[in-house]
Design an enzyme around this catalytic site. Structure first.
Site, PDB file in Angstrom:
ATOM      1  N   ASP A  78       0.811  -1.218   0.000  1.00 23.04           N
ATOM      2  CA  ASP A  78       0.000   0.000   0.000  1.00 23.04           C
ATOM      3  C   ASP A  78       0.843   1.266   0.000  1.00 23.04           C
ATOM      4  O   ASP A  78       2.069   1.223   0.193  1.00 23.04           O
ATOM      5  CB  ASP A  78      -0.958  -0.002   1.206  1.00 23.04           C
ATOM      6  CG  ASP A  78      -0.289  -0.461   2.504  1.00 23.04           C
ATOM      7  OD1 ASP A  78       0.948  -0.429   2.580  1.00 23.04           O
ATOM      8  OD2 ASP A  78      -1.003  -0.858   3.425  1.00 23.04           O
ATOM      9  N   ASN A  98      -7.434  -3.311  14.417  1.00 21.33           N
ATOM     10  CA  ASN A  98      -8.813  -3.671  14.036  1.00 21.33           C
ATOM     11  C   ASN A  98      -8.833  -4.834  13.037  1.00 21.33           C
ATOM     12  O   ASN A  98      -9.858  -5.113  12.437  1.00 21.33           O
ATOM     13  CB  ASN A  98      -9.532  -2.452  13.450  1.00 21.33           C
ATOM     14  CG  ASN A  98      -8.843  -1.896  12.205  1.00 21.33           C
ATOM     15  OD1 ASN A  98      -7.872  -2.482  11.718  1.00 21.33           O
ATOM     16  ND2 ASN A  98      -9.340  -0.784  11.692  1.00 21.33           N
ATOM     17  N   HIS A 126      -7.013  -5.070  10.218  1.00 15.66           N
ATOM     18  CA  HIS A 126      -6.746  -4.773   8.808  1.00 15.66           C
ATOM     19  C   HIS A 126      -5.422  -5.394   8.352  1.00 15.66           C
ATOM     20  O   HIS A 126      -4.493  -5.560   9.132  1.00 15.66           O
ATOM     21  CB  HIS A 126      -6.826  -3.271   8.489  1.00 15.66           C
ATOM     22  CG  HIS A 126      -5.713  -2.418   8.975  1.00 15.66           C
ATOM     23  ND1 HIS A 126      -5.874  -1.400   9.890  1.00 15.66           N
ATOM     24  CD2 HIS A 126      -4.401  -2.364   8.628  1.00 15.66           C
ATOM     25  CE1 HIS A 126      -4.738  -0.794  10.100  1.00 15.66           C
ATOM     26  NE2 HIS A 126      -3.812  -1.350   9.345  1.00 15.66           N
ATOM     27  N   GLU A 128      -9.496  -2.291   5.404  1.00 20.15           N
ATOM     28  CA  GLU A 128     -10.137  -2.012   6.684  1.00 20.15           C
ATOM     29  C   GLU A 128     -11.348  -2.935   6.885  1.00 20.15           C
ATOM     30  O   GLU A 128     -11.859  -3.522   5.924  1.00 20.15           O
ATOM     31  CB  GLU A 128     -10.593  -0.546   6.693  1.00 20.15           C
ATOM     32  CG  GLU A 128      -9.442   0.464   6.601  1.00 20.15           C
ATOM     33  CD  GLU A 128      -8.754   0.721   7.946  1.00 20.15           C
ATOM     34  OE1 GLU A 128      -8.807  -0.147   8.843  1.00 20.15           O
ATOM     35  OE2 GLU A 128      -8.155   1.789   8.088  1.00 20.15           O
TER      36      GLU A 128
HETATM   37  C1  GLP Z   1      -0.473  -0.023   8.770  1.00 19.61           C
HETATM   38  C2  GLP Z   1      -0.103  -0.759   7.455  1.00 19.61           C
HETATM   39  C3  GLP Z   1      -0.194  -2.249   7.626  1.00 19.61           C
HETATM   40  C4  GLP Z   1       0.433  -2.646   8.935  1.00 19.61           C
HETATM   41  C5  GLP Z   1      -0.414  -2.123  10.073  1.00 19.61           C
HETATM   42  C6  GLP Z   1       0.199  -2.350  11.440  1.00 19.61           C
HETATM   43  O1  GLP Z   1      -1.578   0.789   8.670  1.00 19.61           O
HETATM   44  N1  GLP Z   1      -0.851  -0.360   6.295  1.00 19.61           N
HETATM   45  O2  GLP Z   1       0.453  -2.890   6.526  1.00 19.61           O
HETATM   46  O3  GLP Z   1       0.511  -4.032   9.048  1.00 19.61           O
HETATM   47  O4  GLP Z   1      -0.798  -0.795   9.900  1.00 19.61           O
HETATM   48  O5  GLP Z   1       1.210  -1.427  11.732  1.00 19.61           O
HETATM   49  P1  GLP Z   1       2.338  -1.708  12.770  1.00 19.61           P
HETATM   50  O6  GLP Z   1       3.182  -2.784  12.218  1.00 19.61           O
HETATM   51  O7  GLP Z   1       3.098  -0.410  12.911  1.00 19.61           O
HETATM   52  O8  GLP Z   1       1.663  -2.114  14.037  1.00 19.61           O
END
Ligand code: GLP
Length: 234
Positions: free
Chosen positions: A62, A128, A130, A135
């Site tokens: 993304d 959540n 995702h 989402e």
């Molecule tokens: C972000 C990314 C995800 C990631 C998630 C968790 O929004 N788009 O790919 O896995 O949130 O983030 P983190 O690894 O900092 O907890």
């Protein structure tokens, strides 16, 4: 789903590296990559390894809408800092968050994914549930799309920005259908804050309100979790 419990992120990253190496030995050439704090130690392990990616392709999950690769908050910049500058690949694909026509960009990105089937996909998970920026409520059969980020994701990601108001409200994300086509998926999660999402993903109902739950239907998913993230699992 295969669950591997580890003591901490460092141990988990090393387990991830071993899996990656065996995938490469088996011929993996295209790697689906994730941003966020979760894979950072895994990327460090890769940087410190002797793996050669110069004939390999990466495809990221993304990118924020409105940021280009020179913006320090963009995911392209993140990937350069945490991996690509040290480990050059043959090619690195990320969605273009600055594309004038975002709908065309989603189709273009789908074509890239189709042309480079993902052998090994690394995932984190949002609080959540995702994955990528898919989402809760996102259809399981969706491919690349433009996403309105939820309030909770904006809040969670605000730590990387000067203030919450600076966090982009939209992103372009690979869809769940494309993630599910990856041959092998390794999802990592660290810390108690992820424990509820991990429980719902592994033991809960398969539902679009918990995007990661669809991974129960994939036949080669490895979940690497530390003790805190695993604490609610039966
Ligand atoms: C972000 C990314 C995800 C990631 C998630 C968790 O929004 N788009 O790919 O896995 O949130 O983030 P983190 O690894 O900092 O907890």
């Amino acid at each position: 789903m295969k669950i591997i419990k580890v003591k901490n992120q460092l141990e988990g990253a090393k387990v991830g590296l071993d899996i990656l190496k065996s995938q490469i030995a088996a011929g993996a050439k295209t790697f689906g990559l994730a941003t966020g704090s979760t894979p950072v130690e895994f990327y460090n392990q890769i940087i410190n390894s002797d793996i050669d990616f110069s004939d390999k392709t990466s495809i990221n999950l993304d990118e924020y809408v409105g940021l280009d690769g020179s913006d320090e908050q963009s995911y392209r910049y993140f990937m350069s800092q945490h991996l690509f500058n040290e480990k050059p690949f043959k090619e690195n694909f990320l969605p273009d968050g600055k594309a004038a026509d975002l709908e065309a960009e989603t189709k273009h990105y789908d074509a890239i994914i189709d042309a480079h089937p993902i052998d090994f996909q690394i995932l984190g998970i949002g609080h959540n549930g995702h994955i990528g920026f898919n989402e809760p409520g996102t259809p399981f059969d969706i491919t690349t799309h433009v996403v309105d980020l939820t309030e909770s994701t904006i809040k969670a990601n605000a730590r990387y920005f000067e203030c919450e108001a600076d966090v982009p409200k939209k992103a372009v994300s690979m869809g769940i259908a494309s993630i599910m086509k990856s041959k092998t998926i390794v999802l990592m999660a660290w810390g108690e804050g992820k424990s509820e999402a991990i429980k719902a993903m592994v033991e809960g109902e398969i539902t679009e309100s918990m995007p990661a739950s669809i991974l129960q239907k994939h036949d080669d998913v490895i979940v690497i979790v530390d003790e805190a993230a695993a604490k609610l699992l039966k």
